[in-house]
Design an enzyme around this catalytic site. Sequence first.
Site, PDB file in Angstrom:
ATOM      1  N   GLU A 235       0.907  -1.069  -0.024  1.00  0.00           N
ATOM      2  CA  GLU A 235       0.053   0.026   0.032  1.00  0.00           C
ATOM      3  C   GLU A 235       0.699   1.228  -0.018  1.00  0.00           C
ATOM      4  OE1 GLU A 235      -4.261  -0.428   1.807  1.00  0.00           O
ATOM      5  OE2 GLU A 235      -2.640  -1.099   3.351  1.00  0.00           O
TER       6      GLU A 235
ATOM      7  N   HIS B 267      -0.503   5.758   7.262  1.00  0.00           N
ATOM      8  CA  HIS B 267      -1.585   4.680   7.265  1.00  0.00           C
ATOM      9  C   HIS B 267      -1.725   3.625   8.070  1.00  0.00           C
ATOM     10  CE1 HIS B 267      -4.357   2.109   5.402  1.00  0.00           C
ATOM     11  NE2 HIS B 267      -3.529   1.112   5.274  1.00  0.00           N
TER      12      HIS B 267
ATOM     13  N   HIS C 186      -4.410   0.894  10.763  1.00  0.00           N
ATOM     14  CA  HIS C 186      -5.722   0.284  10.797  1.00  0.00           C
ATOM     15  C   HIS C 186      -6.470   0.284  12.265  1.00  0.00           C
ATOM     16  CE1 HIS C 186      -3.858  -2.404   7.493  1.00  0.00           C
ATOM     17  NE2 HIS C 186      -4.357  -1.289   6.751  1.00  0.00           N
TER      18      HIS C 186
ATOM     19  N   HIS D 220     -11.385  -0.381   6.448  1.00  0.00           N
ATOM     20  CA  HIS D 220     -10.058  -0.432   6.547  1.00  0.00           C
ATOM     21  C   HIS D 220      -9.121  -0.010   7.503  1.00  0.00           C
ATOM     22  CE1 HIS D 220      -6.478  -0.427   3.315  1.00  0.00           C
ATOM     23  NE2 HIS D 220      -6.071  -0.705   4.446  1.00  0.00           N
TER      24      HIS D 220
HETATM   25 ZN   LIG Z   1      -4.019  -0.707   4.977  1.00  0.00          ZN
END
Ligand SMILES: [Zn+2]
Length: 255
Positions: free
Chosen positions: A77, A96, A98, A167
Amino acid sequence: MSNLDTLVQDLVIANRILAREEVADAYGHVSVRDPDNPNRFLISRSLAPELVGPDDIVALDLDGQPVRDERRSLYLERFIHAAIFAARPDVMAVVHAHAEDTLPFGVTPATKLRPVIHLGSFIGHEVSVWDIADRFGDTSLLVTNMAQANDLAQCLAGNRVALMRGHGFVAATPSLIEAVRVSVYLPRNARALMRARQLGGEVRYLSHGEIEAHNRGYSPHSAATWRAWEYWANRAGCGHLLTRPDSGHGESPKG
Ligand SMILES: [Zn+2]
């Protein structure tokens, strides 16, 4: 130690903090733009943030491709970071992850995640929700190419945080310490909001004025900021990697 070495070290610290504060687990990543070459950013190779060391940091371009030969696996990602750095010249760091407490707000469009506690003001007054299905239909929900990442960056627009339906979230800020700080306080604000809603009745969010007032005096180089960075780094077991503002290495703590 060069400024770039200091930045690499700060990025290692940021990785460890996000792991220690349970923002990231095996997954999740943090990146920082190279101030000497704004078309590049630094990020770990594919590795859990808790395990990242200086040798794991790689430089990628704004298409998410390594700038040197790299045989090691990269984050699937990584395009998220590339697209946000490309779209937002003001952004120097991206996270980023979760974090579990943010997830309910990505799947309940009626309930907005907004600041309810003073340290939550870092997330800003607008937190949009990006749904990968809107443009890309049925996917694994992971952001695996630049088209998806550009769409996410567009949804983030000029804000600091966007949630990703089912997500996680992205945070984009003008410094590394702010990216860490937003990412640490985002789930805490989410928890406070969820608990407040369980108590019933109207929830009192921070006003725009309160958010602005709290953020107005913020400096990534202040003593108060250093205090948080130093505390988190030591909690994460990497206090020895800190570059103190008075050590003569580079600028004040980049955090
Ligand atoms: Zn992710």
